[in-house]
Design an enzyme around this catalytic site. Sequence first.
Site, PDB file in Angstrom:
ATOM      1  N   THR A  62      28.298  47.782  42.675  1.00  0.00           N
ATOM      2  CA  THR A  62      29.006  46.569  42.268  1.00  0.00           C
ATOM      3  C   THR A  62      29.272  45.631  43.443  1.00  0.00           C
ATOM      4  O   THR A  62      29.401  46.088  44.583  1.00  0.00           O
ATOM      5  CB  THR A  62      30.352  46.968  41.623  1.00  0.00           C
ATOM      6  N   ASP A  63      29.439  44.356  43.145  1.00  0.00           N
ATOM      7  CA  ASP A  63      29.805  43.388  44.193  1.00  0.00           C
ATOM      8  C   ASP A  63      31.245  43.569  44.660  1.00  0.00           C
ATOM      9  O   ASP A  63      31.649  43.031  45.691  1.00  0.00           O
ATOM     10  CB  ASP A  63      29.582  41.943  43.710  1.00  0.00           C
ATOM     11  N   GLU A  64      32.033  44.350  43.881  1.00  0.00           N
ATOM     12  CA  GLU A  64      33.452  44.502  44.238  1.00  0.00           C
ATOM     13  C   GLU A  64      33.646  45.225  45.561  1.00  0.00           C
ATOM     14  O   GLU A  64      34.722  45.158  46.151  1.00  0.00           O
ATOM     15  CB  GLU A  64      34.201  45.238  43.128  1.00  0.00           C
ATOM     16  N   TYR A 116      39.002  51.682  42.384  1.00  0.00           N
ATOM     17  CA  TYR A 116      37.639  51.637  41.822  1.00  0.00           C
ATOM     18  C   TYR A 116      36.634  51.178  42.872  1.00  0.00           C
ATOM     19  O   TYR A 116      35.646  51.859  43.142  1.00  0.00           O
ATOM     20  CB  TYR A 116      37.585  50.702  40.599  1.00  0.00           C
ATOM     21  N   LYS A 128      33.544  53.189  44.738  1.00  0.00           N
ATOM     22  CA  LYS A 128      32.135  52.751  44.674  1.00  0.00           C
ATOM     23  C   LYS A 128      31.611  52.526  46.095  1.00  0.00           C
ATOM     24  O   LYS A 128      30.454  52.836  46.392  1.00  0.00           O
ATOM     25  CB  LYS A 128      31.991  51.468  43.843  1.00  0.00           C
ATOM     26  N   HIS A 143      44.393  41.846  43.012  1.00  0.00           N
ATOM     27  CA  HIS A 143      43.388  41.142  42.205  1.00  0.00           C
ATOM     28  C   HIS A 143      42.482  40.264  43.086  1.00  0.00           C
ATOM     29  O   HIS A 143      42.954  39.283  43.677  1.00  0.00           O
ATOM     30  CB  HIS A 143      44.133  40.264  41.185  1.00  0.00           C
TER      31      HIS A 143
END
Length: 359
Positions: free
Chosen positions: A139-141, A164, A168, A299
Site C-alpha cells: 500500500t501507499d500508506e 496497519y 505493511k 489520520h
Amino acid sequence: MTTIDRTVLVTGGAGFIGTNFIRHVLETRPDWHVVNLDWLTYAGNNKNFKSLPADWGERYTFVHGNICDSQLLETLFTRYRFDGIFHFAAESHVDRSITSPEAFIETNVLGTFRLLEASLNMWERGGRPNDFRFLHVSTDEVYGSLGEEGYFSEETAYDPSSPYSASKAGSDHLAKAYHRTFGLPVLVTNCSNNYGPYQFPEKLIPLMILNIVEQKPLPVYGDGHNVRDWLYVIDHCSALLHVFEKGRLGETYNIGGNSERRNIDVVRLLCDIVDKRLERCGDDVSQNLITFVKDRPGHDRRYAIDAGKLRQELGWQPHYQFEDALKETVNWYLDHPDWINDVRSGEYRQWIEKNYSKR
Ligand code: NAD
Ligand code: TDX
C-alpha cells in the site's frame, strides 16, 4: 479439458482485491490454475466464487487456511510447486488496526514471513527456477502523509502512521530482504486506495453507499479535506499482472489512479449518484445526511502516487475514469442486495457500533 501452463497461489483471494484479481485472471489467463488460500476472516467471503463458469471452475481451487500455518504451507507448496505467488492476505482496515492492532502484526508481519520462508524452501528445492515470482501486494500508506504538494515515488522514505501501515511496512521490508539476502525473485507493489465491487462496507465508499441507500448519517472524519488517490480495482489487477509478467526482480512499483479527491467531495458525489439512481430529490437529498465526526487518530492528510516508473518501464496506465467507475460501483452495490445482507453479519454490526457510536 483446459491445458494448464502455470499454477499460482493467491493469498487472501476471498477479500475485496483478491476476489477481483482471481476473476480477472481466470478471464484473461486461460492457461492458469489459481489456488486461493484464505482464512475467511470477517473480510473474506467464499460466496464471491459461487457459480463460476464451468471452464473457470476447473482452473480454481479454494483452500481454507491461515498464512501463519507453516505446516499447511509446506503441504501446499509440496503439492502444487507454484510458479508464482500473489500475496494479498492481510488485515487491511486502518480503523481496526487502531482498536485491535495485534491481528495486524500476526497476519501482516508473521504471516508474510512464514510465506516467504515456505516460498524460499520450495524455490531452493526446485533448483531456483528463473521464472518463479513472489509478488508482495502493498500500500501507499507505508510512505506516511503528504502535504499540499508532491507525490510518493518509489524512493520516498517509509514513514507509516498507523499500526496497519507500520505492519505493511514491516512486511515490505521482509519481502525485499528475502530478495537481497537469499535471491528470492520478489517484486513489491505499493498501490493507492482501491474501489469497486466486493469491497467490505467498512471502507469509505461502500460504507457511504449503503448509508445513503438507508438514509443513515454519513460519518465524515475531521474536516473531510483528507485526500486519497482513487484507483478502480480492475486497474490495480491489470497493473499487478504487468508487474508479475514484466517487472524487474527486486524492484518496487508504485500503482496509482491519478484521481486525487477530497473525502468530502467523494461523499457528495456518491450522494448525487445514489439519489439520481433512486430518483430522490427535494428535501430528501442525501447530502443533508453528511455528519462531521471525530477524526481518526494519526489520520494521514493526503496520498498521491507518482506511477511514472510503472508507465515508463512496463507501459501500464489506468484505464478507468473515476466518475464513471464510481457510478458502476454504485450500480453493483444496488444490484447485489444478497451479497450485502450476507456480509453485514453480527460481527459487522458490532464493528459499526464500536467505531461510530462514540465519535
Ligand atoms: P480485504 O480485507 O478485503 O481482504 C483480505 C483477505 O485476506 C480476506 O479474504 C481475509 O479473509 C484474508 N486473510 C486475512 N488474514 C488472513 C490469514 N492470516 N491467512 C489467510 N488469509 C487471511 O483486503 P483488500 O482490500 O482486498 O486488500 C488486499 C491487499 O491489498 C492487502 O494486502 C492490502 O494491504 C493491499 N492494498 C489494499 C488497498 C485497498 O484500497 N483496499 C490498497 C493498496 C493495497
Ligand atoms: O467512516 C469513514 N469516514 C471517513 O471519513 C471511513 C471508514 C473513512 N473515512 C476517511 C478516512 C480516509 O481519509 O475516508 C478515507 C478512506 O478511508 P478508508 O476507506 O478506511 O481507507 P484508507 O484508510 O485510506 O485505507 C485504504 O487504502 C489503502 C485501505 O483500507 C487500505 O487497506 C489500503 O492500504
